[in-house]
Write an enzyme that holds these catalytic residues in place. Structure first.
Site, PDB file in Angstrom:
ATOM      1  N   SER A 164     -21.500  23.877  -6.361  1.00 16.53           N
ATOM      2  CA  SER A 164     -21.730  22.746  -5.491  1.00 16.53           C
ATOM      3  C   SER A 164     -21.692  23.281  -4.086  1.00 16.53           C
ATOM      4  O   SER A 164     -21.213  24.385  -3.831  1.00 16.53           O
ATOM      5  CB  SER A 164     -20.632  21.711  -5.671  1.00 16.53           C
ATOM      6  OG  SER A 164     -20.596  20.847  -4.563  1.00 16.53           O
ATOM      7  N   TYR A 176     -11.270  19.667  -6.968  1.00 17.72           N
ATOM      8  CA  TYR A 176     -12.724  19.802  -7.087  1.00 17.72           C
ATOM      9  C   TYR A 176     -13.287  20.983  -6.294  1.00 17.72           C
ATOM     10  O   TYR A 176     -13.965  21.846  -6.852  1.00 17.72           O
ATOM     11  CB  TYR A 176     -13.403  18.497  -6.673  1.00 17.72           C
ATOM     12  CG  TYR A 176     -14.872  18.469  -6.990  1.00 17.72           C
ATOM     13  CD1 TYR A 176     -15.304  18.339  -8.308  1.00 17.72           C
ATOM     14  CD2 TYR A 176     -15.822  18.591  -5.997  1.00 17.72           C
ATOM     15  CE1 TYR A 176     -16.653  18.321  -8.613  1.00 17.72           C
ATOM     16  CE2 TYR A 176     -17.175  18.578  -6.292  1.00 17.72           C
ATOM     17  CZ  TYR A 176     -17.587  18.442  -7.595  1.00 17.72           C
ATOM     18  OH  TYR A 176     -18.913  18.438  -7.891  1.00 17.72           O
TER      19      TYR A 176
END
Ligand code: NAG
Ligand code: NAG
Ligand code: NAG
Length: 316
Positions: A164, A176
């Site tokens: 990401s 995350y």
């Protein structure tokens, strides 16, 4: 003089363009395993590869997800239930892959499965909150990769890892971003290790996209639960206003940045699997290209300023 320079540049451009568009042959003989096909990128990619004639082995978390995908695809596509957070499940899915393939090779592995936020201020979270995200987003893909690597080495194939943009720029607390930094680190080391074997490793770095993961309501509910469970002293120090502001910022960032069309990401994945010369890194989405990638190169002080400009202030 200028003219020949221009001609040279044009030639280089055309050559790069030509090289970039070279596709591998015999797609219909190629098996690709894609994790996380219940929804989002994985779901879209599985359908696209199936249309290209490739042989997709799609892992889904739920029976329902697998059924739905099968309805929308050809009989070439096969599904298996896989919970990448569970090593027993990974082991049995890997065994299934070996059984299905028999003597045939596995051309590609797409590590796509992942869990979304909760991104929340670190102090609101527990070790377990971090562990859950790291287990799914980092250890899961590592586990799947290690188990299938012998097959990929044999075919001199491709590994595509979905990281990401937050694997380059940390934008929030919680597991995350950490997991995505980890994915980048593992992919980088594995790329170097695999090169002599002829295996190519690509990393996809999407910006904000609307997928099953970042369903706004779900994220808000998770944040509310986290907030409800923080220590009273923490709740007092940050204050209710801080919390509301945090949720509001998260939501407005999503609404202003999120791309709803998933094709930029699945196009990158397809390129990484089918091009003769895949790239090492792909960034997908205009926010990734125009904001986050440049942000990863600016001095830390400037990045800090840009990322905290609208941050909430604590109550006490
Ligand atoms: C593609 O398949 C054909 C027929 O099966 C075979 O002759 C050819 O060598 C294959 N090409 C590659 C690059 O594998
Ligand atoms: C892990 O997967 C195995 C095999 O699929 C299953 O039997 C087991 O119940 C799972 N464990 C958990 C904690 O979900
Ligand atoms: C993909 O990422 C996982 C971690 O998420 C890592 O273990 C694995 O080695 C990576 N694979 C490649 C080929 O880089």
């Amino acid at each position: 003089m200028w003219l020949s320079l221009l001609a040279l540049l044009l030639f280089i451009f055309l050559y790069k363009w030509y090289r970039q568009n070279l596709k591998i042959e015999n797609l219909s003989d190629k098996y690709v395993l894609v994790t996380g096909c219940d929804s989002g990128f994985g779901n879209q990619l599985a359908k696209n590869l199936d249309k290209l004639g490739m042989r997709v082995l799609a892992t889904c978390l739920t029976e329902q997800g697998a059924e739905n995908l099968k309805k929308e695809t050809s009989s070439r596509l096969q599904t298996v239930i896989l919970d990448i957070a569970n090593s027993t499940s990974v082991q049995s899915a890997a065994k299934w892959v070996f059984d299905v393939l028999g003597e045939r090779d596995l051309w590609g592995l797409v590590n796509n499965a992942g869990t979304g936020m909760p991104g929340a201020p670190n102090e609101w979270l527990s070790r377990e909150d971090f562990a859950r995200v790291l287990n799914v987003n980092l250890l899961g893909p590592i586990d799947v990769t290690l188990r299938l690597l012998p097959l990929i080495r044999k075919s001199k194939g491709r590994i595509v890892n979905v990281s990401s943009i937050v694997g380059r720029v940390t934008i929030c607390g919680g597991g995350y971003c950490i997991s995505k930094f980890g994915v980048e680190a593992f992919s980088d080391s594995l790329r170097r290790e695999m090169k002599p074997f002829g295996v190519q490793v690509s990393i996809i770095e999407p910006g904000y996209f609307y997928t099953g993961l970042n369903n706004m309501q779900f994220m808000k509910d998770v944040l509310r639960t986290i907030w409800k469970n923080v220590h009273p002293e923490v709740r007092y120090s940050y204050g209710q206003k801080y919390f509301e502001h945090y949720v509001h910022d998260l939501e407005s960032t999503f609404i202003s940045l999120a791309n709803t069309d998933l094709t930029p990401v699945t196009d990158c994945m397809e390129h990484a699997l089918t091009a003769v010369y895949p790239k090492t890194r792909y960034s997908a989405g205009w926010d990734a290209k125009l904001f986050f990638i440049p942000l990863s190169y600016v001095p830390t002080a400037l990045a800090d300023y840009l990322l905290t400009r609208t941050a909430p202030t604590p109550a006490h």
